[in-house]
Design an enzyme around this catalytic site. Structure first.
Site, PDB file in Angstrom:
ATOM      1  N   GLY A 132      -4.878  -7.846   5.825  1.00  0.00           N
ATOM      2  CA  GLY A 132      -3.754  -7.230   6.519  1.00  0.00           C
ATOM      3  C   GLY A 132      -3.632  -7.662   7.963  1.00  0.00           C
ATOM      4  O   GLY A 132      -2.869  -8.563   8.304  1.00  0.00           O
ATOM      5  N   SER A 133      -4.417  -7.044   8.846  1.00  0.00           N
ATOM      6  CA  SER A 133      -4.273  -7.304  10.276  1.00  0.00           C
ATOM      7  C   SER A 133      -4.724  -8.705  10.679  1.00  0.00           C
ATOM      8  O   SER A 133      -4.351  -9.182  11.752  1.00  0.00           O
ATOM      9  CB  SER A 133      -5.052  -6.255  11.084  1.00  0.00           C
ATOM     10  OG  SER A 133      -6.414  -6.229  10.716  1.00  0.00           O
ATOM     11  N   HIS A 135      -0.703  -1.085  -4.583  1.00  0.00           N
ATOM     12  CA  HIS A 135      -1.935  -0.314  -4.471  1.00  0.00           C
ATOM     13  C   HIS A 135      -1.562   1.147  -4.267  1.00  0.00           C
ATOM     14  O   HIS A 135      -1.089   1.537  -3.203  1.00  0.00           O
ATOM     15  CB  HIS A 135      -2.749  -0.867  -3.288  1.00  0.00           C
ATOM     16  CG  HIS A 135      -4.050  -0.183  -3.064  1.00  0.00           C
ATOM     17  ND1 HIS A 135      -4.813  -0.398  -1.929  1.00  0.00           N
ATOM     18  CD2 HIS A 135      -4.754   0.710  -3.792  1.00  0.00           C
ATOM     19  CE1 HIS A 135      -5.911   0.327  -1.997  1.00  0.00           C
ATOM     20  NE2 HIS A 135      -5.885   1.020  -3.112  1.00  0.00           N
ATOM     21  N   GLY A 156      -6.553  -2.233   9.881  1.00  0.00           N
ATOM     22  CA  GLY A 156      -7.291  -2.682  11.045  1.00  0.00           C
ATOM     23  C   GLY A 156      -8.683  -2.105  11.208  1.00  0.00           C
ATOM     24  O   GLY A 156      -9.248  -2.155  12.307  1.00  0.00           O
ATOM     25  N   ASP A 197       0.834  -1.197   0.000  1.00  0.00           N
ATOM     26  CA  ASP A 197       0.000   0.000   0.000  1.00  0.00           C
ATOM     27  C   ASP A 197       0.871   1.250   0.000  1.00  0.00           C
ATOM     28  O   ASP A 197       1.550   1.543   0.989  1.00  0.00           O
ATOM     29  CB  ASP A 197      -0.913   0.007   1.230  1.00  0.00           C
ATOM     30  CG  ASP A 197      -1.992  -1.055   1.152  1.00  0.00           C
ATOM     31  OD1 ASP A 197      -2.662  -1.128   0.105  1.00  0.00           O
ATOM     32  OD2 ASP A 197      -2.168  -1.810   2.118  1.00  0.00           O
ATOM     33  N   ASP A 200     -10.629  -5.324  -0.458  1.00  0.00           N
ATOM     34  CA  ASP A 200      -9.577  -4.872   0.455  1.00  0.00           C
ATOM     35  C   ASP A 200     -10.209  -4.117   1.617  1.00  0.00           C
ATOM     36  O   ASP A 200     -10.884  -3.108   1.409  1.00  0.00           O
ATOM     37  CB  ASP A 200      -8.612  -3.962  -0.307  1.00  0.00           C
ATOM     38  CG  ASP A 200      -7.461  -3.462   0.562  1.00  0.00           C
ATOM     39  OD1 ASP A 200      -7.290  -3.969   1.686  1.00  0.00           O
ATOM     40  OD2 ASP A 200      -6.738  -2.562   0.097  1.00  0.00           O
ATOM     41  N   GLY A 201      -9.976  -4.632   2.848  1.00  0.00           N
ATOM     42  CA  GLY A 201     -10.448  -3.936   4.038  1.00  0.00           C
ATOM     43  C   GLY A 201     -11.263  -4.811   4.956  1.00  0.00           C
ATOM     44  O   GLY A 201     -12.346  -5.265   4.594  1.00  0.00           O
ATOM     45  N   GLY A 202     -10.733  -5.096   6.137  1.00  0.00           N
ATOM     46  CA  GLY A 202     -11.482  -5.869   7.123  1.00  0.00           C
ATOM     47  C   GLY A 202     -11.690  -7.327   6.765  1.00  0.00           C
ATOM     48  O   GLY A 202     -12.620  -7.961   7.272  1.00  0.00           O
ATOM     49  N   GLY A 230      -6.718   4.224   3.993  1.00  0.00           N
ATOM     50  CA  GLY A 230      -5.823   5.102   4.729  1.00  0.00           C
ATOM     51  C   GLY A 230      -5.296   4.543   6.028  1.00  0.00           C
ATOM     52  O   GLY A 230      -4.269   4.998   6.527  1.00  0.00           O
ATOM     53  N   PHE A 231      -5.968   3.537   6.571  1.00  0.00           N
ATOM     54  CA  PHE A 231      -5.553   2.948   7.847  1.00  0.00           C
ATOM     55  C   PHE A 231      -5.770   1.438   7.811  1.00  0.00           C
ATOM     56  O   PHE A 231      -6.738   0.958   7.211  1.00  0.00           O
ATOM     57  CB  PHE A 231      -6.367   3.519   9.020  1.00  0.00           C
ATOM     58  CG  PHE A 231      -6.241   5.001   9.201  1.00  0.00           C
ATOM     59  CD1 PHE A 231      -5.204   5.540   9.947  1.00  0.00           C
ATOM     60  CD2 PHE A 231      -7.159   5.856   8.624  1.00  0.00           C
ATOM     61  CE1 PHE A 231      -5.086   6.910  10.111  1.00  0.00           C
ATOM     62  CE2 PHE A 231      -7.057   7.229   8.783  1.00  0.00           C
ATOM     63  CZ  PHE A 231      -6.011   7.764   9.528  1.00  0.00           C
TER      64      PHE A 231
END
Length: 220
Positions: A197-198, A66, A145, A35, A175-177, A142-143
Site C-alpha cells: 500500500g504505502s 479484502h 502504513g 480493502d 498484507d501489511g508493511g 485496520g490502518f
C-alpha cells in the site's frame, strides 16, 4: 511460482482514485486490492460496493476484495455481481468458514482467507481444499502504513510447509508493511502475492517507480 505485487488502494490519493488505479495498471500491476472495512471488525470505515463498481467500470484489472467486515457472507453475491475476482474473508469473522469459502467458489470467484497476526495456522488447516489463497496479515488490520511484524515470517514458512504436506494448490499472500526491504523476506519464506500500500502510493515517487523498486528487490 510467479511473485506478483498487488497495490492496495487503501493508501491511494482518494481525490483521484481512478487515476491511481490506472497508474498501477500502467506500472505493470495485474491486480489491485480493495480493502473493505466496516468500523466493527476493524476500527476504520473505508470502501464499499460503490468503489468496486466504479473501478470495474474503468479497468480490467483483477479485483482482489479484502473483506475486513463482520458477517461477510451477506455480501458475497453482491461483490461478485459488481466485478470482484477474488474475495478474501477473515477467519476471525467466519464461524462457518468452509461454507463461506465454498460459496465464494460457487460464485466463480477465487476464495481467500486472511489470518490476523495472533491467529494460529491451526484455525485454517481444515479449509486448504476450498481456499485458493491464504493471506497472512503482517500488521494488525485496520490502518495503512503500519510497521511490518517480523515474527510473521516464520508463520509464512510454516504455512508453506503445511500446504506442501497436503499437496493442495493454495497460494500465500502477505498484507501489511510490504516494501523493498520486507518483500524479499516474505518471498523467500514462500509468499507469492505481495500486497503493498504505502510503499506504492506515497509522495516520494510515482507509482511506477515505487513498484519497480520493489520488483527489483525480488528479482523481477
Amino acid at each position: 511460482m510467479k511473485i506478483t505485487i498487488v497495490p492496495s488502494i487503501l493508501s491511494a490519493d482518494l481525490t483521484r482514485l481512478g487515476d491511481q488505479v490506472l497508474e498501477a495498471e500502467d506500472a505493470g500491476a495485474t491486480a489491485i486490492q480493495i480493502d473493505v472495512m466496516d468500523g466493527r471488525f476493524v476500527p476504520n470505515i473505508t470502501f464499499g460496493q460503490g468503489v468496486v463498481k466504479a473501478i470495474r467500470q474503468i479497468s480490467d484489472l483483477f479485483l482482489d476484495v479484502h473483506l475486513m467486515i463482520v458477517e461477510p457472507e451477506k455480501y458475497l453475491e453482491e461483490f461478485a455481481d459488481l466485478g470482484a475476482n477474488r474475495l478474501i474473508v477473515h477467519q476471525e469473522t467466519c464461524p462457518h468458514l468452509q461454507r463461506t469459502l465454498q460459496t465464494i467458489r460457487d460464485l466463480d470467484l477465487e476464495a481467500g482467507v486472511a489470518l490476523n497476526p495472533a491467529t494460529p495456522l491451526s484455525a485454517i488447516e481444515e479449509v486448504f481444499d476450498v481456499a485458493d489463497v491464504i493471506q497472512i496479515m503482517t500488521v494488525n488490520p485496520g490502518f495503512g502504513g503500519q510497521t511490518f511484524l517480523h515474527n510473521q515470517i516464520d508463520k509464512i514458512r510454516r504455512l508453506k510447509q503445511a500446504i506442501l504436506s497436503v499437496q493442495e494448490d493454495v497460494r500465500i499472500a502477505v498484507d501489511g508493511g510490504i516494501d523493498a526491504d520486507t518483500a524479499p523476506l516474505v518471498a523467500e519464506a514462500g509468499a507469492t502475492i505481495l500486497v503493498a500500500g504505502s510503499s506504492v502510493y506515497n509522495g516520494d515517487a510515482d507509482v511506477k517507480t515505487n513498484m519497480t523498486k520493489i520488483m527489483k528487490k525480488i528479482g523481477k
